[in-house]
Design an enzyme around this catalytic site. Structure first.
Site, PDB file in Angstrom:
ATOM      1  N   TRP A   1     -46.561 -13.641  23.618  1.00  7.95           N
ATOM      2  CA  TRP A   1     -45.420 -12.307  23.633  1.00  7.95           C
ATOM      3  C   TRP A   1     -45.549 -12.025  22.289  1.00  7.95           C
ATOM      4  CZ3 TRP A   1     -45.450  -9.121  27.060  1.00  7.95           C
ATOM      5  CH2 TRP A   1     -44.966  -9.103  28.565  1.00  7.95           C
TER       6      TRP A   1
ATOM      7  N   HIS B   1     -41.146 -12.575  22.390  1.00  8.36           N
ATOM      8  CA  HIS B   1     -40.238 -13.582  22.262  1.00  8.36           C
ATOM      9  C   HIS B   1     -38.373 -13.065  21.559  1.00  8.36           C
ATOM     10  CE1 HIS B   1     -42.307 -16.362  24.709  1.00  8.36           C
ATOM     11  NE2 HIS B   1     -43.256 -16.237  23.570  1.00  8.36           N
TER      12      HIS B   1
ATOM     13  N   ASP C   1     -43.759 -22.149  20.000  1.00  5.81           N
ATOM     14  CA  ASP C   1     -45.130 -21.498  19.807  1.00  5.81           C
ATOM     15  C   ASP C   1     -45.368 -21.972  18.433  1.00  5.81           C
ATOM     16  OD1 ASP C   1     -46.592 -20.078  21.755  1.00  5.81           O
ATOM     17  OD2 ASP C   1     -45.844 -18.071  20.861  1.00  5.81           O
TER      18      ASP C   1
ATOM     19  N   ARG D   1     -45.879 -25.982  18.642  1.00  4.70           N
ATOM     20  CA  ARG D   1     -47.113 -26.033  19.498  1.00  4.70           C
ATOM     21  C   ARG D   1     -48.382 -27.285  18.682  1.00  4.70           C
ATOM     22  NH1 ARG D   1     -50.043 -21.829  23.605  1.00  4.70           N
ATOM     23  NH2 ARG D   1     -50.336 -20.410  21.214  1.00  4.70           N
TER      24      ARG D   1
ATOM     25  N   HIS E   1     -47.362 -23.915  28.073  1.00  6.82           N
ATOM     26  CA  HIS E   1     -47.016 -22.223  28.030  1.00  6.82           C
ATOM     27  C   HIS E   1     -47.051 -21.480  29.341  1.00  6.82           C
ATOM     28  CE1 HIS E   1     -45.281 -22.359  23.595  1.00  6.82           C
ATOM     29  NE2 HIS E   1     -46.132 -23.754  23.224  1.00  6.82           N
TER      30      HIS E   1
ATOM     31  N   HIS F   1     -38.372 -20.381  25.052  1.00  4.86           N
ATOM     32  CA  HIS F   1     -39.259 -19.380  24.969  1.00  4.86           C
ATOM     33  C   HIS F   1     -40.179 -19.311  26.307  1.00  4.86           C
ATOM     34  CE1 HIS F   1     -43.103 -19.040  22.655  1.00  4.86           C
ATOM     35  NE2 HIS F   1     -43.370 -19.775  23.694  1.00  4.86           N
TER      36      HIS F   1
ATOM     37  N   ASP G   1     -42.709 -16.980  28.007  1.00  7.63           N
ATOM     38  CA  ASP G   1     -44.233 -16.806  28.606  1.00  7.63           C
ATOM     39  C   ASP G   1     -43.962 -16.421  29.745  1.00  7.63           C
ATOM     40  OD1 ASP G   1     -44.940 -17.510  25.891  1.00  7.63           O
ATOM     41  OD2 ASP G   1     -44.567 -19.741  26.527  1.00  7.63           O
TER      42      ASP G   1
ATOM     43  N   HIS H   1     -50.126 -14.614  30.591  1.00  4.90           N
ATOM     44  CA  HIS H   1     -49.541 -16.424  30.770  1.00  4.90           C
ATOM     45  C   HIS H   1     -50.198 -16.902  31.731  1.00  4.90           C
ATOM     46  CE1 HIS H   1     -47.917 -17.360  26.625  1.00  4.90           C
ATOM     47  NE2 HIS H   1     -48.831 -16.058  26.462  1.00  4.90           N
TER      48      HIS H   1
ATOM     49  N   HIS I   1     -55.838 -10.815  25.712  1.00  2.01           N
ATOM     50  CA  HIS I   1     -54.852 -11.506  25.698  1.00  2.01           C
ATOM     51  C   HIS I   1     -53.329 -11.388  24.152  1.00  2.01           C
ATOM     52  CE1 HIS I   1     -52.560 -15.526  26.506  1.00  2.01           C
ATOM     53  NE2 HIS I   1     -52.145 -15.176  25.827  1.00  2.01           N
TER      54      HIS I   1
ATOM     55  N   ASP J   1     -50.073  -9.962  24.460  1.00  2.00           N
ATOM     56  CA  ASP J   1     -48.962 -10.640  23.549  1.00  2.00           C
ATOM     57  C   ASP J   1     -48.344  -9.668  22.574  1.00  2.00           C
ATOM     58  OD1 ASP J   1     -48.633 -13.039  25.057  1.00  2.00           O
ATOM     59  OD2 ASP J   1     -50.593 -14.196  23.559  1.00  2.00           O
TER      60      ASP J   1
END
Length: 303
Positions: free
Chosen positions: A19, A24, A63, A66, A76, A131, A135, A141, A166, A170
């Site tokens: 996102w 987010h 994010d 990870r 996610h 989060h 997502d 997602h 994507h 996002d």
């Protein structure tokens, strides 16, 4: 010691993806406007730190970490094995065999309410929830095709070399909505998110949406709500995101008419994510403050 531990956790929270930072942060700021007093206090207690990190910083943390905790990468998203644009749909047993955002929300809900866990572990669980509920509302997602659109190369406002479908959902669409340059980061994004959250909140007020009463908050069975949200989100893959087909997407600049049609979807999904996150946190705080022997149906806990 408590604040230093949390500082170390949040120090990773640099803006990255999912996102995008603005999305987010906006979900976090918007949710905060619907928190009960009990939830506000509970969240403040868990996120307390000496560097004044706020809920939006906590919402982007997952994010960042990870890339240090590679085992969380699959948490996610959910890879819907459907056939867009002809047919869309999420099937939990089929699409979440090795863990996904649905099982992640289930697991982290259980952890945040487990009083045997350390405060740091509970804080991390809350930040994951902040989060992941964001997502699960991003259409790509909730789609497997071409790695959720990551392998569909596209152009957006004449930028073509590094763009994919994507990434424009996002980040690029959200940046354009908020008048941000493609490369603006951190403080510019944080200020934009706070402003956008206020605008979405005002829009909800005008529509008569003044509380989270209509949102699913069954924290005893997180899977049921999460599957509902993922299914609703995935439907946009067929109805809009991939509706024109991959060839059309590759051969048209998506910063024009496609962007115009995407804006109301993005705004609606961010708004829903904020409301649903608030409902979830309100329920978590109420359960955490009770002595009722609360338990969570963990379902397929296979992360």
């Amino acid at each position: 010691m408590r604040s230093k531990i949390l500082y170390a956790i949040l120090a990773f929270a640099q803006p990255i993806v999912g996102w995008g930072d603005v999305g987010h942060r906006t979900v976090g700021y918007l949710a905060q406007k619907y928190f009960t007093d009990q939830a506000s206090q509970w969240v403040d207690n868990l996120l307390a730190n000496e560097n004044e990190y706020d809920i939006s910083d906590a919402a982007v943390w997952a994010d960042a970490v990870r890339y240090h905790r590679h085992y969380t990468e699959g948490w996610h998203f959910v890879d819907a094995n459907d056939n867009p644009p002809e047919s869309c749909g999420v099937n939990y047993k089929r699409d979440c065999v090795n863990g996904c955002v649905i099982s992640a929300i289930t697991n982290q809900t259980s952890i945040v309410l487990d009083h045997s866990q350390s405060t740091t572990v509970q804080t991390e669980a809350l930040m994951y929830i902040l989060h992941f509920i964001g997502d699960i509302h991003q259409p790509l997602h909730a789609e497997k095709l071409d790695r959720g659109g990551n392998e569909i190369k596209v152009c957006f406002d004449n930028r073509c070399s590094k763009e994919n479908l994507h990434s424009i959902w996002d980040t690029d669409i959200i940046h354009k909505i908020n008048g941000l340059k493609h490369t603006e980061k951190h403080n510019q994004e944080k200020d934009a998110a706070a402003k956008w959250a206020s605008q979405l909140y005002s829009g909800n007020q005008e529509k008569g949406v003044t509380s989270t009463a209509e949102e699913c908050d069954n924290i005893q069975d997180p899977e049921s709500c999460s599957v509902q949200w993922a299914t609703e989100t995935n439907a946009y893959v067929c109805s809009y995101v991939l509706a024109n087909g991959i060839d059309w997407l590759k051969n048209n600049d998506l910063g024009g008419d496609y962007y115009d049609g995407a804006v109301p979807i993005v705004e609606s999904q961010i708004s829903k994510a904020g409301l649903r996150l608030a409902a979830w946190v309100n329920a978590l705080a109420a359960a955490a403050g009770s002595d009722s022997g609360f338990t969570v149906q963990r379902g397929r806990v296979d992360l």
